[in-house]
Structure formats: C-alpha cells, structure tokens
Design a protein around this motif. Structure first.
Motif, PDB file in Angstrom:
ATOM      1  N   PHE A   1       7.756 -35.209   8.933  1.00  0.00           N
ATOM      2  CA  PHE A   1       7.904 -34.993  10.372  1.00  0.00           C
ATOM      3  C   PHE A   1       7.323 -33.649  10.794  1.00  0.00           C
ATOM      4  CE2 PHE A   1      11.694 -38.006  10.085  1.00  0.00           C
ATOM      5  CZ  PHE A   1      10.935 -39.091  10.491  1.00  0.00           C
ATOM      6  N   SER A   2       7.457 -32.645   9.944  1.00  0.00           N
ATOM      7  CA  SER A   2       6.891 -31.333  10.237  1.00  0.00           C
ATOM      8  C   SER A   2       5.365 -31.403  10.286  1.00  0.00           C
ATOM      9  CB  SER A   2       7.340 -30.328   9.182  1.00  0.00           C
ATOM     10  OG  SER A   2       6.726 -29.088   9.391  1.00  0.00           O
ATOM     11  N   THR A   3       4.764 -32.114   9.355  1.00  0.00           N
ATOM     12  CA  THR A   3       3.311 -32.275   9.324  1.00  0.00           C
ATOM     13  C   THR A   3       2.822 -33.020  10.557  1.00  0.00           C
ATOM     14  OG1 THR A   3       3.345 -32.300   6.912  1.00  0.00           O
ATOM     15  CG2 THR A   3       1.389 -33.199   7.985  1.00  0.00           C
ATOM     16  N   ILE A   4       3.508 -34.086  10.933  1.00  0.00           N
ATOM     17  CA  ILE A   4       3.121 -34.855  12.120  1.00  0.00           C
ATOM     18  C   ILE A   4       3.253 -34.003  13.376  1.00  0.00           C
ATOM     19  CG2 ILE A   4       3.770 -36.806  13.595  1.00  0.00           C
ATOM     20  CD1 ILE A   4       4.511 -38.302  10.994  1.00  0.00           C
ATOM     21  N   LYS A   5       4.343 -33.247  13.476  1.00  0.00           N
ATOM     22  CA  LYS A   5       4.547 -32.372  14.627  1.00  0.00           C
ATOM     23  C   LYS A   5       3.443 -31.330  14.724  1.00  0.00           C
ATOM     24  CE  LYS A   5       7.270 -28.819  14.864  1.00  0.00           C
ATOM     25  NZ  LYS A   5       8.423 -27.949  14.716  1.00  0.00           N
ATOM     26  N   ASP A   6       3.089 -30.721  13.598  1.00  0.00           N
ATOM     27  CA  ASP A   6       2.015 -29.720  13.577  1.00  0.00           C
ATOM     28  C   ASP A   6       0.686 -30.325  14.009  1.00  0.00           C
ATOM     29  OD1 ASP A   6       3.867 -27.857  12.763  1.00  0.00           O
ATOM     30  OD2 ASP A   6       3.236 -27.903  10.650  1.00  0.00           O
TER      31      ASP A   6
ATOM     32  N   LEU B   1       0.816 -30.959  17.820  1.00  0.00           N
ATOM     33  CA  LEU B   1       0.754 -29.719  18.591  1.00  0.00           C
ATOM     34  C   LEU B   1      -0.636 -29.080  18.527  1.00  0.00           C
ATOM     35  CD1 LEU B   1       4.203 -28.093  17.796  1.00  0.00           C
ATOM     36  CD2 LEU B   1       3.475 -29.220  19.906  1.00  0.00           C
ATOM     37  N   SER B   2      -1.324 -29.242  17.410  1.00  0.00           N
ATOM     38  CA  SER B   2      -2.662 -28.660  17.293  1.00  0.00           C
ATOM     39  C   SER B   2      -3.665 -29.403  18.179  1.00  0.00           C
ATOM     40  CB  SER B   2      -3.130 -28.662  15.849  1.00  0.00           C
ATOM     41  OG  SER B   2      -3.399 -29.973  15.398  1.00  0.00           O
TER      42      SER B   2
END
Length: 51
Positions: A39-44, A47-48
């Motif tokens: 989830f952190s990777t997808i969020k990053d 956002l990028s």
C-alpha cells in the motif's frame, strides 16, 4: 457461499501472484508487513503522478 468463493479466489490469486510472478514465499501474503509495504508503494506511485 459467493462471498467465500470471492475471498478464496482473491487469496489464491495473491498467493500465486506473489510467489510465482513476484518470486516471494507463498505464505508471506498473510503478513501484515507485506501489505503495508504494498500500500505504501502504491500510494507513493499515485502521489508522484500528481506532482
């Protein structure tokens, strides 16, 4: 019954995807840390794209 089949299919898909495609250990899909990282990777990534 239908909800059970959906959950079972999602679990099997996650195990196959993570172990075969991702070359991870099959039971690692049950670890909360793996999902937090995902989830952190997808969020990053999302956002990028906004910047």
């Amino acid at each position: 019954m239908n909800l059970f089949l959906v959950a079972l299919t999602a679990f099997i898909g996650a195990v196959i995807g993570y172990s075969v495609i991702g070359h991870g250990k099959p039971m690692d899909v049950l670890k909360p840390s793996m999902w937090m990282n995902l989830f952190s990777t997808i969020k990053d990534l999302l956002l990028s794209k906004e910047a």
